[in-house]
Write an enzyme that holds these catalytic residues in place. Sequence first.
Site, PDB file in Angstrom:
ATOM      1  N   LYS A   4     -23.162  20.075 -26.658  1.00  0.00           N
ATOM      2  CA  LYS A   4     -22.855  18.737 -26.158  1.00  0.00           C
ATOM      3  C   LYS A   4     -23.720  18.487 -24.933  1.00  0.00           C
ATOM      4  CE  LYS A   4     -19.064  18.060 -23.730  1.00  0.00           C
ATOM      5  NZ  LYS A   4     -17.668  17.846 -23.344  1.00  0.00           N
ATOM      6  N   SER A  37     -16.248  -5.535 -17.428  1.00  0.00           N
ATOM      7  CA  SER A  37     -15.445  -6.359 -16.527  1.00  0.00           C
ATOM      8  C   SER A  37     -16.191  -6.721 -15.256  1.00  0.00           C
ATOM      9  CB  SER A  37     -14.142  -5.644 -16.184  1.00  0.00           C
ATOM     10  OG  SER A  37     -14.412  -4.394 -15.580  1.00  0.00           O
ATOM     11  N   LYS A  41     -17.847 -10.192 -18.626  1.00  0.00           N
ATOM     12  CA  LYS A  41     -18.092 -10.458 -20.047  1.00  0.00           C
ATOM     13  C   LYS A  41     -16.937 -10.056 -20.950  1.00  0.00           C
ATOM     14  CE  LYS A  41     -22.995  -9.482 -19.487  1.00  0.00           C
ATOM     15  NZ  LYS A  41     -24.057  -8.528 -19.808  1.00  0.00           N
ATOM     16  N   THR A  70      -3.887   4.312 -36.536  1.00  0.00           N
ATOM     17  CA  THR A  70      -3.984   3.032 -35.853  1.00  0.00           C
ATOM     18  C   THR A  70      -4.026   1.924 -36.891  1.00  0.00           C
ATOM     19  OG1 THR A  70      -6.393   3.087 -35.804  1.00  0.00           O
ATOM     20  CG2 THR A  70      -5.240   3.984 -33.884  1.00  0.00           C
ATOM     21  N   THR A  71      -3.771   0.740 -36.446  1.00  0.00           N
ATOM     22  CA  THR A  71      -3.801  -0.411 -37.340  1.00  0.00           C
ATOM     23  C   THR A  71      -4.702  -1.467 -36.725  1.00  0.00           C
ATOM     24  OG1 THR A  71      -1.876  -1.355 -36.243  1.00  0.00           O
ATOM     25  CG2 THR A  71      -1.453   0.021 -38.163  1.00  0.00           C
ATOM     26  N   THR A 158     -16.171   6.953 -15.062  1.00  0.00           N
ATOM     27  CA  THR A 158     -16.555   5.539 -15.131  1.00  0.00           C
ATOM     28  C   THR A 158     -17.771   5.273 -14.257  1.00  0.00           C
ATOM     29  OG1 THR A 158     -14.245   4.984 -15.520  1.00  0.00           O
ATOM     30  CG2 THR A 158     -15.702   3.183 -14.877  1.00  0.00           C
TER      31      THR A 158
END
Length: 166
Positions: A4, A37, A41, A70-71, A158
């Site tokens: 990785k 953010s 946008k 998930t849906t 982040t």
Amino acid sequence: RVPKYIFRHNDVNHLRELLQRSDPSVPKIVAFETVHSMDGKAFGCVGGYIASTSLLIDTVRSYAAGFIFTTSLPPMLLAGALESVRILKSSEGRALRRQHQRNVKLLRQMLMDAGLPVIHCPSHIIPVRVADAAKNTEICDELMTRHNIYVQAINYPTVPRGEELL
């Protein structure tokens, strides 16, 4: 287990360099997140996107923990996003944006006048450089405890370590 490699945050040249140094015969997955953010946008919904071969997409669908069970997006999120767009396109939305931008400009100026290291960005978010994750957490806790003001600490991954923001 496969190797990785992590490319520097938002650094496409570093990603390109890592890819060029890797064995071309070994399949690769490039995973990243984008934060829009601070660029103004985003409409605040959820989701993701995979651009790949059908085989890899099916593999991710089958094995990715965040994808299994998930849906589709909840109708209330879609309705909220559509209503946001409708309001933003209206005269009411234009007036709200003008007032909002005046408020942002005033707050940004007040923070700068107070000597805080404000980072200018084109959106309503007013990042303040703290450059210390522990201090970020401390400031957020104090703002909430003493003033009932919620401020989100922006820490690694982040932003790169040493570039933490409020």
